[in-house]
Design a protein around this motif. Structure first.
Motif, PDB file in Angstrom:
ATOM      1  N   HIS A  57      10.403  -0.875  -9.927  1.00 45.89           N
ATOM      2  CA  HIS A  57      10.132  -1.664  -8.717  1.00 45.89           C
ATOM      3  C   HIS A  57       9.577  -3.048  -9.067  1.00 45.89           C
ATOM      4  CE1 HIS A  57      10.819   1.619  -5.868  1.00 45.89           C
ATOM      5  NE2 HIS A  57      10.398   2.378  -6.845  1.00 45.89           N
ATOM      6  N   GLY A  58       9.659  -3.410 -10.340  1.00 44.30           N
ATOM      7  CA  GLY A  58       9.179  -4.711 -10.774  1.00 44.30           C
ATOM      8  C   GLY A  58       7.669  -4.811 -10.873  1.00 44.30           C
ATOM      9  N   LEU A  59       7.008  -3.657 -11.006  1.00 46.63           N
ATOM     10  CA  LEU A  59       5.547  -3.656 -11.073  1.00 46.63           C
ATOM     11  C   LEU A  59       5.052  -3.253 -12.460  1.00 46.63           C
ATOM     12  CD1 LEU A  59       4.710  -1.841  -7.719  1.00 46.63           C
ATOM     13  CD2 LEU A  59       4.350  -4.247  -8.247  1.00 46.63           C
ATOM     14  N   THR A  60       4.124  -4.031 -12.960  1.00 46.06           N
ATOM     15  CA  THR A  60       3.382  -3.612 -14.143  1.00 46.06           C
ATOM     16  C   THR A  60       2.192  -2.806 -13.640  1.00 46.06           C
ATOM     17  OG1 THR A  60       1.931  -5.534 -14.105  1.00 46.06           O
ATOM     18  CG2 THR A  60       3.990  -5.751 -15.382  1.00 46.06           C
ATOM     19  N   PRO A  61       1.549  -2.037 -14.512  1.00 51.00           N
ATOM     20  CA  PRO A  61       0.360  -1.313 -14.064  1.00 51.00           C
ATOM     21  C   PRO A  61      -0.707  -2.242 -13.470  1.00 51.00           C
ATOM     22  CG  PRO A  61       1.106  -0.416 -16.137  1.00 51.00           C
ATOM     23  CD  PRO A  61       1.941  -1.647 -15.874  1.00 51.00           C
ATOM     24  N   ALA A  62      -0.904  -3.410 -14.072  1.00 53.02           N
ATOM     25  CA  ALA A  62      -1.928  -4.344 -13.582  1.00 53.02           C
ATOM     26  C   ALA A  62      -1.564  -4.870 -12.189  1.00 53.02           C
ATOM     27  CB  ALA A  62      -2.104  -5.499 -14.559  1.00 53.02           C
ATOM     28  N   ARG A  63      -0.318  -5.277 -12.017  1.00 44.75           N
ATOM     29  CA  ARG A  63       0.129  -5.772 -10.704  1.00 44.75           C
ATOM     30  C   ARG A  63       0.055  -4.647  -9.674  1.00 44.75           C
ATOM     31  NH1 ARG A  63       4.145 -10.367 -10.728  1.00 44.75           N
ATOM     32  NH2 ARG A  63       5.247  -9.197  -9.136  1.00 44.75           N
ATOM     33  N   GLY A  64       0.472  -3.463 -10.079  1.00 44.35           N
ATOM     34  CA  GLY A  64       0.423  -2.314  -9.183  1.00 44.35           C
ATOM     35  C   GLY A  64      -0.991  -1.992  -8.750  1.00 44.35           C
ATOM     36  N   ARG A  65      -1.932  -2.111  -9.688  1.00 49.51           N
ATOM     37  CA  ARG A  65      -3.331  -1.809  -9.351  1.00 49.51           C
ATOM     38  C   ARG A  65      -3.875  -2.802  -8.332  1.00 49.51           C
ATOM     39  NH1 ARG A  65      -8.712  -1.414 -12.485  1.00 49.51           N
ATOM     40  NH2 ARG A  65      -9.832  -0.089 -11.043  1.00 49.51           N
ATOM     41  N   ILE A  66      -3.597  -4.080  -8.528  1.00 49.37           N
ATOM     42  CA  ILE A  66      -4.062  -5.107  -7.580  1.00 49.37           C
ATOM     43  C   ILE A  66      -3.466  -4.847  -6.198  1.00 49.37           C
ATOM     44  CG2 ILE A  66      -3.907  -7.553  -6.951  1.00 49.37           C
ATOM     45  CD1 ILE A  66      -4.153  -8.176  -9.981  1.00 49.37           C
ATOM     46  N   ASP A  77       5.508 -14.786  -6.243  1.00 53.88           N
ATOM     47  CA  ASP A  77       6.519 -13.757  -5.997  1.00 53.88           C
ATOM     48  C   ASP A  77       6.562 -13.321  -4.531  1.00 53.88           C
ATOM     49  OD1 ASP A  77       7.188 -13.827  -8.666  1.00 53.88           O
ATOM     50  OD2 ASP A  77       6.078 -12.009  -9.190  1.00 53.88           O
ATOM     51  N   GLY A  78       5.675 -13.890  -3.712  1.00 51.61           N
ATOM     52  CA  GLY A  78       5.668 -13.572  -2.288  1.00 51.61           C
ATOM     53  C   GLY A  78       5.074 -12.214  -1.950  1.00 51.61           C
ATOM     54  N   LEU A  79       4.227 -11.689  -2.849  1.00 55.24           N
ATOM     55  CA  LEU A  79       3.664 -10.354  -2.647  1.00 55.24           C
ATOM     56  C   LEU A  79       2.278 -10.369  -2.023  1.00 55.24           C
ATOM     57  CD1 LEU A  79       4.840  -8.766  -6.018  1.00 55.24           C
ATOM     58  CD2 LEU A  79       5.970  -8.700  -3.778  1.00 55.24           C
ATOM     59  N   ILE A  80       1.566 -11.480  -2.184  1.00 58.20           N
ATOM     60  CA  ILE A  80       0.229 -11.618  -1.589  1.00 58.20           C
ATOM     61  C   ILE A  80       0.116 -12.980  -0.937  1.00 58.20           C
ATOM     62  CG2 ILE A  80      -0.901 -10.028  -3.197  1.00 58.20           C
ATOM     63  CD1 ILE A  80      -1.967 -13.451  -3.719  1.00 58.20           C
ATOM     64  N   SER A  81      -0.857 -13.108  -0.061  1.00 57.39           N
ATOM     65  CA  SER A  81      -1.182 -14.410   0.522  1.00 57.39           C
ATOM     66  C   SER A  81      -2.686 -14.610   0.402  1.00 57.39           C
ATOM     67  CB  SER A  81      -0.745 -14.483   1.988  1.00 57.39           C
ATOM     68  OG  SER A  81      -1.442 -13.515   2.745  1.00 57.39           O
ATOM     69  N   ARG A 102       6.268  -8.088   2.249  1.00 56.70           N
ATOM     70  CA  ARG A 102       7.054  -7.777   1.041  1.00 56.70           C
ATOM     71  C   ARG A 102       6.202  -7.031   0.017  1.00 56.70           C
ATOM     72  NH1 ARG A 102       9.428 -11.920  -3.320  1.00 56.70           N
ATOM     73  NH2 ARG A 102      10.626 -10.406  -4.497  1.00 56.70           N
ATOM     74  N   GLY A 103       4.967  -7.467  -0.170  1.00 53.36           N
ATOM     75  CA  GLY A 103       4.062  -6.791  -1.100  1.00 53.36           C
ATOM     76  C   GLY A 103       3.750  -5.385  -0.657  1.00 53.36           C
ATOM     77  N   SER A 104       3.554  -5.217   0.635  1.00 54.86           N
ATOM     78  CA  SER A 104       3.275  -3.898   1.192  1.00 54.86           C
ATOM     79  C   SER A 104       4.455  -2.951   0.972  1.00 54.86           C
ATOM     80  CB  SER A 104       2.951  -4.023   2.681  1.00 54.86           C
ATOM     81  OG  SER A 104       2.606  -2.778   3.212  1.00 54.86           O
ATOM     82  N   ALA A 105       5.659  -3.440   1.221  1.00 48.73           N
ATOM     83  CA  ALA A 105       6.854  -2.612   1.028  1.00 48.73           C
ATOM     84  C   ALA A 105       7.031  -2.253  -0.448  1.00 48.73           C
ATOM     85  CB  ALA A 105       8.087  -3.350   1.541  1.00 48.73           C
ATOM     86  N   LEU A 106       6.765  -3.209  -1.323  1.00 49.52           N
ATOM     87  CA  LEU A 106       6.921  -2.967  -2.752  1.00 49.52           C
ATOM     88  C   LEU A 106       5.926  -1.924  -3.249  1.00 49.52           C
ATOM     89  CD1 LEU A 106       8.414  -3.794  -5.344  1.00 49.52           C
ATOM     90  CD2 LEU A 106       6.628  -5.480  -5.707  1.00 49.52           C
ATOM     91  N   ILE A 107       4.679  -2.022  -2.848  1.00 51.18           N
ATOM     92  CA  ILE A 107       3.680  -1.061  -3.322  1.00 51.18           C
ATOM     93  C   ILE A 107       3.944   0.315  -2.725  1.00 51.18           C
ATOM     94  CG2 ILE A 107       1.825  -1.463  -1.643  1.00 51.18           C
ATOM     95  CD1 ILE A 107       1.455  -0.840  -5.411  1.00 51.18           C
ATOM     96  N   THR A 108       4.440   0.369  -1.513  1.00 55.66           N
ATOM     97  CA  THR A 108       4.786   1.665  -0.919  1.00 55.66           C
ATOM     98  C   THR A 108       5.908   2.323  -1.716  1.00 55.66           C
ATOM     99  OG1 THR A 108       4.074   0.950   1.271  1.00 55.66           O
ATOM    100  CG2 THR A 108       5.601   2.817   1.175  1.00 55.66           C
ATOM    101  N   GLY A 109       6.937   1.575  -2.027  1.00 57.03           N
ATOM    102  CA  GLY A 109       8.052   2.115  -2.820  1.00 57.03           C
ATOM    103  C   GLY A 109       7.626   2.487  -4.224  1.00 57.03           C
ATOM    104  N   GLY A 110       6.838   1.623  -4.851  1.00 61.07           N
ATOM    105  CA  GLY A 110       6.360   1.898  -6.202  1.00 61.07           C
ATOM    106  C   GLY A 110       5.447   3.111  -6.254  1.00 61.07           C
ATOM    107  N   SER A 111       4.565   3.232  -5.271  1.00 60.47           N
ATOM    108  CA  SER A 111       3.653   4.374  -5.225  1.00 60.47           C
ATOM    109  C   SER A 111       4.408   5.672  -5.004  1.00 60.47           C
ATOM    110  CB  SER A 111       2.611   4.186  -4.123  1.00 60.47           C
ATOM    111  OG  SER A 111       1.755   3.127  -4.440  1.00 60.47           O
TER     112      SER A 111
END
Length: 150
Positions: free
Chosen positions: A34-43, A79-83, A101-110
């Motif tokens: 999903h294009g997430l590193t552990p660090a990005r995913g944690r944030i 990347d348009g994931l946070i504001s 977009r960030g919310s959708a990405l973290i939901t899919g990644g989780s």
């Protein structure tokens, strides 16, 4: 498969760490899809759980400096994931929040990470999972008690 002898603590530790490393690599591989590193995913997970958060609070939760968090946030924002917006209660502070977009990405990644972890533990039936949890909790509690300041 039951061992024919009582395993030594070093054997148990080695097996535990091996399983933990494997589980971690499986979860990280799912996040990477999903294009997430552990660090990005944690944030992103912290923001999903807590909502708009000050940069200083985010840094404290992560256990890193505000400067390091700011660098990570710069990339996430590009990347348009946070504001980031100014905190209305304190004009000097900045609040960070997920974009849609960030919310959708973290939901899919989780969800993907949860599927990987489920696959790891599906070899255990419910009773075995409860027993495994009980044993790990016992070790965790004992470890924390023996290393507590005092």
């Amino acid at each position: 498969m039951q061992p024919s002898h009582t395993p030594a603590p070093a054997q148990l530790a080695e097996l535990l760490l091996s399983v933990a490393d494997w589980a971690k690599s499986q979860a990280h591989a799912r996040l990477a899809r999903h294009g997430l590193t552990p660090a990005r995913g944690r944030i992103l997970t912290i923001l999903a759980d807590s909502g708009p958060t000050r940069v200083t609070a985010l840094a404290q939760t992560l256990g890193i400096t505000a400067r390091s968090v700011t660098e990570s946030l710069d990339t996430l924002e590009l990347d348009g994931l946070i504001s980031r917006v100014t905190d209305r209660t304190d004009g000097r502070a900045v609040l960070v929040d997920l974009t849609p977009r960030g919310s959708a990405l973290i939901t899919g990644g989780s969800h993907s990470k949860d599927q990987a972890l489920h696959a790891i533990f599906e070899v255990l039936d419910e009773a075995e999972r409860r027993e495994f949890h009980r044993i790990l909790s016992k070790i965790d509690g004992s470890s924390r008690a023996s290393t507590a300041p005092g």
